[in-house]
Design a protein around this motif. Structure first.
Motif, short mmCIF file in Angstrom:
data_model
loop_
_atom_site.label_atom_id
_atom_site.label_comp_id
_atom_site.label_asym_id
_atom_site.label_seq_id
_atom_site.Cartn_x
_atom_site.Cartn_y
_atom_site.Cartn_z
N PHE A 1 -8.26 23.91 27.91
CA PHE A 1 -9.16 22.80 27.59
C PHE A 1 -9.75 22.17 28.85
O PHE A 1 -10.73 21.45 28.79
CB PHE A 1 -8.36 21.77 26.78
CG PHE A 1 -9.14 20.70 26.10
CD1 PHE A 1 -10.26 20.98 25.34
CD2 PHE A 1 -8.72 19.39 26.20
CE1 PHE A 1 -10.96 19.97 24.70
CE2 PHE A 1 -9.41 18.37 25.56
CZ PHE A 1 -10.53 18.66 24.80
N GLY A 2 -9.10 22.43 29.99
CA GLY A 2 -9.49 21.83 31.26
C GLY A 2 -8.60 20.64 31.57
O GLY A 2 -8.28 19.84 30.67
N VAL A 3 -8.20 20.52 32.82
CA VAL A 3 -7.34 19.41 33.23
C VAL A 3 -8.04 18.08 32.99
O VAL A 3 -7.44 17.15 32.46
CB VAL A 3 -6.92 19.56 34.72
CG1 VAL A 3 -6.21 18.31 35.21
CG2 VAL A 3 -6.04 20.78 34.89
N GLY A 4 -9.31 17.99 33.38
CA GLY A 4 -10.05 16.74 33.19
C GLY A 4 -10.12 16.33 31.74
O GLY A 4 -9.84 15.17 31.40
N ASN A 5 -10.47 17.26 30.86
CA ASN A 5 -10.56 16.94 29.43
C ASN A 5 -9.21 16.49 28.89
O ASN A 5 -9.10 15.50 28.17
CB ASN A 5 -11.06 18.15 28.64
CG ASN A 5 -12.51 18.45 28.92
OD1 ASN A 5 -13.29 17.57 29.29
ND2 ASN A 5 -12.90 19.70 28.74
N ALA A 6 -8.16 17.24 29.23
CA ALA A 6 -6.83 16.90 28.73
C ALA A 6 -6.40 15.52 29.20
O ALA A 6 -5.92 14.70 28.42
CB ALA A 6 -5.82 17.97 29.16
N VAL A 7 -6.59 15.26 30.49
CA VAL A 7 -6.16 13.97 31.05
C VAL A 7 -7.02 12.83 30.51
O VAL A 7 -6.52 11.74 30.27
CB VAL A 7 -6.16 14.02 32.59
CG1 VAL A 7 -5.94 12.64 33.18
CG2 VAL A 7 -5.07 14.97 33.07
N PHE A 8 -8.31 13.06 30.28
CA PHE A 8 -9.15 12.01 29.71
C PHE A 8 -8.62 11.58 28.34
O PHE A 8 -8.57 10.40 28.03
CB PHE A 8 -10.61 12.45 29.59
CG PHE A 8 -11.34 12.45 30.90
CD1 PHE A 8 -11.18 11.44 31.83
CD2 PHE A 8 -12.19 13.48 31.22
CE1 PHE A 8 -11.86 11.44 33.04
CE2 PHE A 8 -12.88 13.50 32.43
CZ PHE A 8 -12.71 12.48 33.33
N PHE A 9 -8.22 12.55 27.51
CA PHE A 9 -7.68 12.19 26.20
C PHE A 9 -6.31 11.53 26.31
O PHE A 9 -5.99 10.62 25.54
CB PHE A 9 -7.65 13.40 25.27
CG PHE A 9 -8.99 13.67 24.66
CD1 PHE A 9 -9.45 12.92 23.59
CD2 PHE A 9 -9.81 14.65 25.18
CE1 PHE A 9 -10.70 13.15 23.03
CE2 PHE A 9 -11.07 14.89 24.64
CZ PHE A 9 -11.51 14.13 23.56
N VAL A 10 -5.52 11.96 27.29
CA VAL A 10 -4.25 11.28 27.55
C VAL A 10 -4.53 9.83 27.93
O VAL A 10 -3.88 8.91 27.44
CB VAL A 10 -3.44 12.00 28.65
CG1 VAL A 10 -2.29 11.15 29.14
CG2 VAL A 10 -2.93 13.34 28.14
N LEU A 11 -5.49 9.62 28.81
CA LEU A 11 -5.84 8.27 29.25
C LEU A 11 -6.32 7.42 28.08
O LEU A 11 -5.92 6.26 27.94
CB LEU A 11 -6.90 8.32 30.35
CG LEU A 11 -7.37 6.99 30.90
CD1 LEU A 11 -6.21 6.15 31.41
CD2 LEU A 11 -8.39 7.21 32.01
N VAL B 1 -15.19 9.47 27.16
CA VAL B 1 -14.53 10.72 26.80
C VAL B 1 -15.46 11.57 25.95
O VAL B 1 -15.60 12.78 26.18
CB VAL B 1 -13.19 10.45 26.06
CG1 VAL B 1 -12.64 11.72 25.45
CG2 VAL B 1 -12.19 9.84 27.02
N ALA B 2 -16.14 10.94 24.99
CA ALA B 2 -17.08 11.69 24.14
C ALA B 2 -18.20 12.31 24.98
O ALA B 2 -18.57 13.47 24.77
CB ALA B 2 -17.65 10.76 23.08
#
Length: 147
Positions: free
Chosen positions: A93-103, A141-142
């Motif tokens: 999914f990509g580190v950035g995408n994953a971390v953005f949703f975590v955030l 995020v969107a």
């Protein structure tokens, strides 16, 4: 002494470390052919690190765990869930995408915990400004997902 800048700096460093942790462990999982095995390695290294710190700081506090309410130990399950899922999903999914949703999840959860004073947290009601900030983050995020 004003400790707020120190606390903010430490937490900023922790925040910087989360995507680095995600990227490193995701790559380790790919290298090993198993995100779960990579998570186990991460936990072993983390356990050894925490053990060294508690031995230096004084292990006496560990005896208090036997009297702690059992639900407080669920935090370990939550960190395991985070590490397992970020290690598995970040390469796909990509580190950035994953971390953005975590955030985003952290912002929502933190707002609820503070608003209701859950788990003994200091009550800080959800204001319109705070809710708007979470909304802006959700919009961000969107937007990252549209690119």
């Amino acid at each position: 002494m004003n400790t707020a800048p120190f606390y903010a700096s430490v937490m900023l460093a922790a925040g910087i470390g989360i995507p680095i942790l995600a990227a490193l462990n995701a790559r380790l999982g790919q290298h090993m052919g198993s995100p779960v095995a990579a998570a186990v390695v991460l936990f072993v290294v983390a356990f050894l690190t925490a053990t060294a710190v508690v031995l230096v700081a004084g292990p006496g506090a560990l005896s208090q765990v036997t009297t702690a309410p059992r639900h407080l130990l669920l935090a370990g399950c939550l960190i395991a869930f985070y590490v397992l899922t970020i290690t598995w999903i970040a390469p796909k999914f990509g580190v950035g995408n994953a971390v953005f949703f975590v955030l985003l999840g952290q912002l929502i959860s933190a707002a609820a915990i503070d608003h209701f004073g859950l788990f003994g947290a200091q009550i800080s009601p959800l204001s319109l400004a705070r809710a708007a900030g979470i909304g802006v983050m959700a919009l961000g995020v969107a937007i990252t997902q549209m690119a």
